[in-house]
Design an enzyme around this catalytic site. Structure first.
Site, PDB file in Angstrom:
ATOM      1  N   GLU A   1     -21.027  19.206  56.389  1.00 33.33           N
ATOM      2  CA  GLU A   1     -21.685  20.449  56.027  1.00 33.33           C
ATOM      3  C   GLU A   1     -22.903  20.205  55.154  1.00 33.33           C
ATOM      4  O   GLU A   1     -22.940  19.261  54.381  1.00 33.33           O
ATOM      5  CB  GLU A   1     -20.720  21.314  55.200  1.00 33.33           C
TER       6      GLU A   1
ATOM      7  N   CYS B   1     -28.146  21.298  49.716  1.00 31.83           N
ATOM      8  CA  CYS B   1     -26.999  20.506  49.285  1.00 31.83           C
ATOM      9  C   CYS B   1     -26.549  19.657  50.476  1.00 31.83           C
ATOM     10  O   CYS B   1     -26.272  20.188  51.552  1.00 31.83           O
ATOM     11  CB  CYS B   1     -25.880  21.438  48.832  1.00 31.83           C
TER      12      CYS B   1
ATOM     13  N   CYS C   1     -13.679  12.793  52.216  1.00 35.73           N
ATOM     14  CA  CYS C   1     -13.813  12.074  50.945  1.00 35.73           C
ATOM     15  C   CYS C   1     -12.484  11.425  50.613  1.00 35.73           C
ATOM     16  O   CYS C   1     -11.439  12.046  50.775  1.00 35.73           O
ATOM     17  CB  CYS C   1     -14.209  13.054  49.834  1.00 35.73           C
TER      18      CYS C   1
ATOM     19  N   CYS D   1      -9.660  14.643  44.641  1.00 36.27           N
ATOM     20  CA  CYS D   1      -9.616  15.471  43.441  1.00 36.27           C
ATOM     21  C   CYS D   1      -8.768  16.698  43.772  1.00 36.27           C
ATOM     22  O   CYS D   1      -8.872  17.259  44.867  1.00 36.27           O
ATOM     23  CB  CYS D   1     -11.020  15.883  43.014  1.00 36.27           C
TER      24      CYS D   1
ATOM     25  N   CYS E   1     -10.392  20.042  45.137  1.00 38.99           N
ATOM     26  CA  CYS E   1     -11.506  19.952  46.083  1.00 38.99           C
ATOM     27  C   CYS E   1     -11.007  19.939  47.524  1.00 38.99           C
ATOM     28  O   CYS E   1     -10.198  19.095  47.905  1.00 38.99           O
ATOM     29  CB  CYS E   1     -12.322  18.698  45.801  1.00 38.99           C
TER      30      CYS E   1
ATOM     31  N   CYS F   1     -17.228  25.221  48.925  1.00 35.77           N
ATOM     32  CA  CYS F   1     -17.097  23.770  48.908  1.00 35.77           C
ATOM     33  C   CYS F   1     -16.214  23.295  50.039  1.00 35.77           C
ATOM     34  O   CYS F   1     -15.026  23.574  50.052  1.00 35.77           O
ATOM     35  CB  CYS F   1     -16.525  23.309  47.578  1.00 35.77           C
TER      36      CYS F   1
HETATM   37  N1  SAH Z   1     -18.151  13.296  44.955  1.00 32.96           N
HETATM   38  C1  SAH Z   1     -19.247  13.832  44.200  1.00 32.96           C
HETATM   39  C2  SAH Z   1     -20.102  14.833  44.931  1.00 32.96           C
HETATM   40  C3  SAH Z   1     -19.407  15.910  45.733  1.00 32.96           C
HETATM   41  S1  SAH Z   1     -18.560  17.169  44.845  1.00 32.96           S
HETATM   42  C4  SAH Z   1     -18.743  14.404  42.903  1.00 32.96           C
HETATM   43  O1  SAH Z   1     -17.532  14.534  42.744  1.00 32.96           O
HETATM   44  O2  SAH Z   1     -19.549  14.695  42.018  1.00 32.96           O
HETATM   45  C5  SAH Z   1     -19.799  18.160  44.101  1.00 32.96           C
HETATM   46  C6  SAH Z   1     -19.241  19.081  43.023  1.00 32.96           C
HETATM   47  O3  SAH Z   1     -18.478  20.153  43.580  1.00 32.96           O
HETATM   48  C7  SAH Z   1     -18.307  18.338  42.091  1.00 32.96           C
HETATM   49  O4  SAH Z   1     -18.608  18.582  40.754  1.00 32.96           O
HETATM   50  C8  SAH Z   1     -16.977  18.900  42.519  1.00 32.96           C
HETATM   51  O5  SAH Z   1     -16.046  18.757  41.532  1.00 32.96           O
HETATM   52  C9  SAH Z   1     -17.315  20.340  42.804  1.00 32.96           C
HETATM   53  N2  SAH Z   1     -16.238  21.034  43.510  1.00 32.96           N
HETATM   54  C10 SAH Z   1     -15.379  20.541  44.403  1.00 32.96           C
HETATM   55  N3  SAH Z   1     -14.490  21.461  44.810  1.00 32.96           N
HETATM   56  C11 SAH Z   1     -14.792  22.596  44.159  1.00 32.96           C
HETATM   57  C12 SAH Z   1     -14.233  23.918  44.166  1.00 32.96           C
HETATM   58  N4  SAH Z   1     -13.183  24.250  44.921  1.00 32.96           N
HETATM   59  N5  SAH Z   1     -14.816  24.847  43.368  1.00 32.96           N
HETATM   60  C13 SAH Z   1     -15.872  24.526  42.615  1.00 32.96           C
HETATM   61  N6  SAH Z   1     -16.443  23.301  42.575  1.00 32.96           N
HETATM   62  C14 SAH Z   1     -15.898  22.344  43.327  1.00 32.96           C
END
Ligand code: SAH
Length: 360
Positions: free
Chosen positions: A93, A106, A113, A117, A120, A336
């Site tokens: 995406e 973006c 990934c 996390c 995420c 996201c």
């Molecule tokens: N792997 C990298 C880049 C991708 S994530 C990183 O972790 O920085 C980009 C941002 O989106 C990160 O700060 C991540 O924590 C956030 N993110 C992921 N899932 C999310 C969600 N459900 N709501 C809000 N932010 C989210």
């Protein structure tokens, strides 16, 4: 028949080699580079200062391909979400986010990934593979070409699917062409790479001659909580990540951004805000507070508006610059990692335009 190699994505040296292998002088490679990344030509036919014979030889030896657009959705707020179908079946995406004074793209660096996390969706959905430079650059080419003609400068954030520093070579190869004044010509200060802090790769990034801005995904003020939210904490500890990030070379007055996804009742208390302020106070840091984008698959709730406001206020009073991210494109699941989950795409609100458009 094996497909011809893609000329899109090759860097200056590779293009020089490619044109020489076709019996042309190296400066033809520089012309080709300008057509691919500055003018963003879609075919060799457009490259009118190259001889017809050379264009024919190029087309016989190479393809010129951008990633294939599978779906395009426009949100009520103007945010556009792009879903690309890559070779081998993976989907990724990208998002276009128009704002008053700027517009942002973006982009993703991995299909899926591996970091997992807890909050995420990309992590929950799993990991497919690293993207190639052409696939990272191609997202930008498609979105820039598709966007309405406007004066505002482009911002690019590497905050889509994947961990860019786990795909270092391809990501940095793409960023070089994006930041090259003879390429996409995006100013380095308008480009931000977001990472959990893969330390060896972060150290390497610091030594690159041209670097993007840095954003660190922190999400907790202490290692115990961070470990629960982000398994990578086992490998690269919060204190080491912050120490390394603070050594990241940025121009005078610049700051490293710390992203902090606020999860209701988990990391959004005043005590945690004060702890975060203590951690970052006095350093070249600013905090981007991101209220969780909830989804049924995500086992957390968004924070209450009051908790967000209070957390924000405590950071500011504690001497740490901070902002709260506005949610964008929620009606098209632009949040996201949501669109590529096919079963959920069916649940789109009717206000979202789901008509796929031919590639620009
Ligand atoms: N792997 C990298 C880049 C991708 S994530 C990183 O972790 O920085 C980009 C941002 O989106 C990160 O700060 C991540 O924590 C956030 N993110 C992921 N899932 C999310 C969600 N459900 N709501 C809000 N932010 C989210």
């Amino acid at each position: 028949m094996t497909p011809r190699p893609n000329v899109f994505g090759l860097d200056r040296a590779e293009l020089g080699g490619a044109v020489e292998s076709l019996g042309e002088p190296a400066y033809r490679g520089r012309q080709l580079y300008g057509w691919l990344y500055r003018k963003r030509a879609r075919s060799f036919d457009e490259m009118t200062d190259l001889s017809k014979a050379f264009r024919r030889r190029l087309a016989a030896a190479f393809d010129l391909r951008w990633p294939a657009l599978a779906e395009r959705q426009v949100s009520r707020d103007g945010t556009v979400k792009y879903l690309f179908a890559l070779d081998g079946g993976a989907t990724i995406e990208s998002v276009y986010i128009p704002e008053q004074k700027r517009r942002t793209i973006c982009i993703s660096t991995q299909a899926g990934c591996p970091l997992k996390c807890a909050f995420c969706l990309t992590g929950i959905a799993g990991y497919r593979r690293n993207l190639k430079p052409e696939e990272i650059l191609g997202q930008v080419a498609v979105v820039m070409t598709d966007a309405p003609r406007q004066q505002q400068a482009w911002n690019i954030v590497v905050m889509g699917m994947g961990e860019p520093l786990l795909n270092y070579e391809a990501t940095v190869a793409a960023l070089r062409i994006l930041m090259d004044p003879g390429g996409f010509a995006v100013a380095p200060k308008k480009l931000t790479l977001s990472t959990v802090g893969i330390l060896p790769a972060l150290e390497k990034l610091m030594t690159e001659p041209v670097r993007p801005n840095l954003a660190i995904s922190l999400h907790a003020p202490d290692p115990e909580l961070r470990r629960k939210l982000m398994p990578i904490e086992e490998r690269y500890a919060l204190s080491d990540v912050v120490a390394a990030a603070q050594r990241y070379p940025i121009p005078r007055g610049g700051r490293v951004t710390y992203e902090y996804v606020l999860l209701g009742g988990v990391n959004d208390s005043p005590v945690q805000a004060r702890e975060l302020a203590r951690l970052l106070r006095g350093s070249r840091a600013k905090v981007n507070l991101i209220p969780l984008n909830p989804a049924p698959e995500i086992p957390f709730d968004p924070p209450s508006p009051r908790a967000v406001e209070e957390f924000h206020r405590i950071l500011l009073e504690g001497g740490v610059p901070a902002s709260v991210r506005k949610p964008r494109g929620q009606d098209v699941l632009a949040a996201c990692g949501q669109l590529h989950l096919k079963d959920r795409a069916a649940a789109l609100t009717p206000s979202a335009s789901t008509a796929p458009r031919p590639q620009p």
